[in-house]
Design a protein around this motif. Structure first.
Motif, PDB file in Angstrom:
ATOM      1  N   LYS A 122       0.792  -1.172   0.017  1.00 45.39           N
ATOM      2  CA  LYS A 122       0.043   0.100   0.078  1.00 45.39           C
ATOM      3  C   LYS A 122       0.878   1.179   0.027  1.00 45.39           C
ATOM      4  O   LYS A 122       0.212   2.398  -0.251  1.00 45.39           O
ATOM      5  CB  LYS A 122      -0.890  -0.057   1.362  1.00 45.39           C
ATOM      6  CG  LYS A 122      -1.888  -1.027   1.297  1.00 45.39           C
ATOM      7  CD  LYS A 122      -2.545  -1.067   2.508  1.00 45.39           C
ATOM      8  CE  LYS A 122      -3.665  -2.136   2.994  1.00 45.39           C
ATOM      9  NZ  LYS A 122      -4.431  -2.227   4.141  1.00 45.39           N
ATOM     10  N   ALA A 123       2.319   1.194   0.026  1.00 48.41           N
ATOM     11  CA  ALA A 123       2.926   2.409   0.099  1.00 48.41           C
ATOM     12  C   ALA A 123       3.038   3.055  -1.026  1.00 48.41           C
ATOM     13  O   ALA A 123       2.767   2.726  -2.201  1.00 48.41           O
ATOM     14  CB  ALA A 123       4.605   1.669   0.239  1.00 48.41           C
ATOM     15  N   PRO A 124       2.831   4.573  -0.833  1.00 44.35           N
ATOM     16  CA  PRO A 124       2.898   5.529  -2.025  1.00 44.35           C
ATOM     17  C   PRO A 124       3.944   4.954  -2.984  1.00 44.35           C
ATOM     18  O   PRO A 124       5.164   4.770  -2.621  1.00 44.35           O
ATOM     19  CB  PRO A 124       3.050   6.669  -1.595  1.00 44.35           C
ATOM     20  CG  PRO A 124       2.879   6.527   0.317  1.00 44.35           C
ATOM     21  CD  PRO A 124       3.238   5.171   0.264  1.00 44.35           C
ATOM     22  N   ARG A 125       3.765   5.462  -4.201  1.00 42.23           N
ATOM     23  CA  ARG A 125       5.068   5.246  -5.473  1.00 42.23           C
ATOM     24  C   ARG A 125       6.074   6.256  -5.411  1.00 42.23           C
ATOM     25  O   ARG A 125       6.966   5.896  -5.676  1.00 42.23           O
ATOM     26  CB  ARG A 125       4.362   5.063  -6.755  1.00 42.23           C
ATOM     27  CG  ARG A 125       3.236   4.034  -6.963  1.00 42.23           C
ATOM     28  CD  ARG A 125       3.877   3.000  -7.270  1.00 42.23           C
ATOM     29  NE  ARG A 125       2.930   1.826  -7.577  1.00 42.23           N
ATOM     30  CZ  ARG A 125       3.084   0.580  -7.356  1.00 42.23           C
ATOM     31  NH1 ARG A 125       4.145   0.123  -6.724  1.00 42.23           N
ATOM     32  NH2 ARG A 125       1.922  -0.253  -7.354  1.00 42.23           N
ATOM     33  N   GLU A 126       5.676   7.476  -4.916  1.00 45.38           N
ATOM     34  CA  GLU A 126       6.845   8.588  -4.872  1.00 45.38           C
ATOM     35  C   GLU A 126       7.633   8.172  -3.561  1.00 45.38           C
ATOM     36  O   GLU A 126       7.263   7.834  -2.561  1.00 45.38           O
ATOM     37  CB  GLU A 126       6.150   9.801  -4.515  1.00 45.38           C
ATOM     38  CG  GLU A 126       5.448  10.209  -5.855  1.00 45.38           C
ATOM     39  CD  GLU A 126       6.312  10.452  -7.105  1.00 45.38           C
ATOM     40  OE1 GLU A 126       7.362  10.814  -7.064  1.00 45.38           O
ATOM     41  OE2 GLU A 126       5.646   9.839  -8.122  1.00 45.38           O
ATOM     42  N   PRO A 127       9.135   8.255  -3.846  1.00 46.81           N
ATOM     43  CA  PRO A 127      10.029   8.155  -2.656  1.00 46.81           C
ATOM     44  C   PRO A 127       9.928   8.895  -1.630  1.00 46.81           C
ATOM     45  O   PRO A 127      10.048   8.136  -0.560  1.00 46.81           O
ATOM     46  CB  PRO A 127      11.596   8.216  -3.541  1.00 46.81           C
ATOM     47  CG  PRO A 127      11.113   7.886  -5.076  1.00 46.81           C
ATOM     48  CD  PRO A 127       9.822   8.262  -5.257  1.00 46.81           C
ATOM     49  N   VAL A 128       9.689   9.916  -1.682  1.00 48.09           N
ATOM     50  CA  VAL A 128       9.585  10.547  -0.533  1.00 48.09           C
ATOM     51  C   VAL A 128       8.323  10.382   0.279  1.00 48.09           C
ATOM     52  O   VAL A 128       8.293  10.188   1.502  1.00 48.09           O
ATOM     53  CB  VAL A 128       9.531  12.370  -0.908  1.00 48.09           C
ATOM     54  CG1 VAL A 128       9.357  13.035   0.363  1.00 48.09           C
ATOM     55  CG2 VAL A 128      10.721  12.667  -1.601  1.00 48.09           C
ATOM     56  N   ASP A 129       7.268  10.237  -0.398  1.00 44.39           N
ATOM     57  CA  ASP A 129       6.113   9.680   0.343  1.00 44.39           C
ATOM     58  C   ASP A 129       6.319   8.305   0.722  1.00 44.39           C
ATOM     59  O   ASP A 129       5.540   8.091   2.074  1.00 44.39           O
ATOM     60  CB  ASP A 129       4.738   9.741  -0.644  1.00 44.39           C
ATOM     61  CG  ASP A 129       4.587  11.231  -1.063  1.00 44.39           C
ATOM     62  OD1 ASP A 129       4.877  12.247  -0.251  1.00 44.39           O
ATOM     63  OD2 ASP A 129       3.573  11.421  -2.112  1.00 44.39           O
ATOM     64  N   SER A 130       6.662   7.541   0.064  1.00 40.27           N
ATOM     65  CA  SER A 130       6.865   5.957   0.583  1.00 40.27           C
ATOM     66  C   SER A 130       7.795   5.998   1.960  1.00 40.27           C
ATOM     67  O   SER A 130       7.549   5.206   2.898  1.00 40.27           O
ATOM     68  CB  SER A 130       7.422   5.136  -0.448  1.00 40.27           C
ATOM     69  OG  SER A 130       8.829   5.415  -0.988  1.00 40.27           O
ATOM     70  N   ARG A 131       8.899   6.876   2.085  1.00 36.83           N
ATOM     71  CA  ARG A 131       9.695   6.920   3.075  1.00 36.83           C
ATOM     72  C   ARG A 131       8.829   7.218   4.331  1.00 36.83           C
ATOM     73  O   ARG A 131       8.907   6.677   5.383  1.00 36.83           O
ATOM     74  CB  ARG A 131      10.803   8.020   2.968  1.00 36.83           C
ATOM     75  CG  ARG A 131      11.957   7.845   3.959  1.00 36.83           C
ATOM     76  CD  ARG A 131      13.071   8.483   3.840  1.00 36.83           C
ATOM     77  NE  ARG A 131      13.932   8.577   4.891  1.00 36.83           N
ATOM     78  CZ  ARG A 131      14.945   7.763   5.061  1.00 36.83           C
ATOM     79  NH1 ARG A 131      14.983   6.637   4.334  1.00 36.83           N
ATOM     80  NH2 ARG A 131      15.665   7.848   6.389  1.00 36.83           N
ATOM     81  N   ALA A 132       8.176   8.529   4.307  1.00 41.00           N
ATOM     82  CA  ALA A 132       7.454   8.791   5.380  1.00 41.00           C
ATOM     83  C   ALA A 132       6.376   7.422   5.767  1.00 41.00           C
ATOM     84  O   ALA A 132       5.942   7.370   6.841  1.00 41.00           O
ATOM     85  CB  ALA A 132       6.600  10.104   5.125  1.00 41.00           C
ATOM     86  N   HIS A 133       5.672   7.028   4.964  1.00 43.77           N
ATOM     87  CA  HIS A 133       4.769   5.903   5.010  1.00 43.77           C
ATOM     88  C   HIS A 133       5.629   4.648   5.903  1.00 43.77           C
ATOM     89  O   HIS A 133       5.122   4.352   6.706  1.00 43.77           O
ATOM     90  CB  HIS A 133       4.271   5.341   3.715  1.00 43.77           C
ATOM     91  CG  HIS A 133       3.547   4.105   3.812  1.00 43.77           C
ATOM     92  ND1 HIS A 133       2.021   4.186   4.141  1.00 43.77           N
ATOM     93  CD2 HIS A 133       3.828   2.758   3.790  1.00 43.77           C
ATOM     94  CE1 HIS A 133       1.585   2.978   4.302  1.00 43.77           C
ATOM     95  NE2 HIS A 133       2.751   1.869   3.928  1.00 43.77           N
TER      96      HIS A 133
END
Length: 169
Positions: A122-133
Motif C-alpha cells: 500500500k506504500a505510495p509510489r513516490e520515494p519521498v512519500d513512501s519513506r514517510a509511510h
C-alpha cells in the motif's frame, strides 16, 4: 586445514496460504548438528495457532522424548506481542527446547511479515512519500525492526524512524 573446525547453518521460514482462513508457516533449520522443521497453522482473522508439528531428523543436544507434546501446548496461542515469553513458558528454555521455542517464534514472525507484506504494497509510489509511510509504519509497530532485510537496523527504511518514547525495538 583439516584441524580447523567448520560449521554451517541455514535457517529459513516460509509462509503458505492454505485457505482464506488458514496460514501455514514453516521454519527449517539445518546445520552440522541439527536438522529440524517446525510448522504452525494459524487461523484468520484471530491469528490463533490451530495446529503445530515437528519433523526432527537429528538434534544435538537431543530433543526430549516429550518434544511433540510440549509443542502441542502452543495450540490456541495468539500470534502477537509477548509471544516469545509465552512460547518459552509452554515449550521450554533449556537445550534443544530453546531452539524449538525460537523456531515456533520464527513461524509466528513469518505470519506477521506475511500479513505485513500486504501493508507494504500500500506504500505510495513516490520515494519521498513512501519513506514517510514506512517510517510511520515502524513507529506504529517497533517489532518490525530487525525482522527482515527491509527493516534491518541499517536499512534506509529504518533510519530516521524513532520508536515512540519508552519503546525499544
Amino acid at each position: 586445514m583439516a584441524h580447523l573446525a567448520a560449521f554451517g547453518r541455514n535457517r529459513c521460514t516460509a509462509l503458505e496460504q492454505r485457505s482464506d482462513k488458514l496460514l501455514r508457516s514453516t521454519c527449517r533449520l539445518q546445520d552440522d548438528l541439527m536438522d529440524l522443521m517446525v510448522w504452525i497453522e494459524v487461523s484468520l482473522p484471530g491469528l490463533e495457532i490451530s495446529a503445530v508439528g515437528l519433523e526432527a531428523r537429528r538434534a544435538a543436544p537431543p530433543l526430549p522424548l516429550d518434544a511433540h507434546e510440549r509443542l502441542q501446548k502452543v495450540l490456541g496461542v495468539r500470534v502477537g506481542s509477548g509471544m516469545l515469553k509465552i512460547i518459552e513458558g509452554l515449550v521450554g528454555r533449556e537445550g534443544a527446547l530453546a531452539e524449538l521455542s525460537f523456531m515456533v517464534e520464527e513461524c509466528c514472525h513469518g505470519v506477521i511479515l506475511g500479513l505485513t507484506k500486504q501493508e507494504l504494497a500500500k506504500a505510495p509510489r513516490e520515494p519521498v512519500d513512501s519513506r514517510a509511510h514506512f517510517e510511520d509504519m515502524i513507529r506504529r509497530n517497533t517489532r518490525l525492526v530487525g525482522r527482515c532485510a527491509a527493516f534491518a537496523e541499517e536499512s534506509p527504511l529504518v533510519k530516521g524512524a524513532e520508536p515512540p518514547e519508552g519503546e525499544q525495538p
